[in-house]
Write an enzyme that holds these catalytic residues in place. Structure first.
Site: not given
Length: 122
Positions: A56, A75, A117
């Site tokens: 979102e 992350h 990542e």
């Protein structure tokens, strides 16, 4: 009682720039959007067409400066089926911000500085 993930939210300064980045870098596409009549915010949900989990993106009309990401220890992680092609693409985009060859992973950052990542499929 059971729970399942629905979405993660991040606030963005330039909504269009962020949407374009997530589409180009990770193949995410808009699934729906919320725009109130007063124009005070826009929420855009991005999906990967593989899972039900959504990202979102929230844009606030009265926010005019970069978000303070603190130590940026937060992350999101993405698994890719072609790690080498992903790495090459992200290197060409200039968005790789950290590499850990020993672990076989790297991180890219989005236009607002959030770290993402990238993990090879096992």
């Amino acid at each position: 009682m059971k729970f399942k993930f629905a979405h993660n939210n991040i606030n963005v300064l330039d909504l269009n720039k962020s949407i374009q980045f997530y589409e180009k870098a990770l193949g995410l596409t808009e699934t729906r959007r919320i725009e109130p009549e007063d124009g005070s915010f826009i929420i855009v949900y991005l999906g990967d067409k593989e899972t039900s989990h959504l990202l979102e993106l929230t844009w606030l009309s009265d926010w005019d400066h970069p978000y303070d990401l603190g130590d940026n220890e937060f992350h999101l992680a993405f698994v890719t089926d072609d790690y080498n092609a992903a790495y090459k693409k992200h290197k060409e985009m200039g968005c790789i911000c950290y590499e850990n060859p020993a672990m076989g992973i790297y991180f890219i950052n989005d236009p607002d500085g959030y770290w993402l990542e990238v993990i090879p499929a096992k």
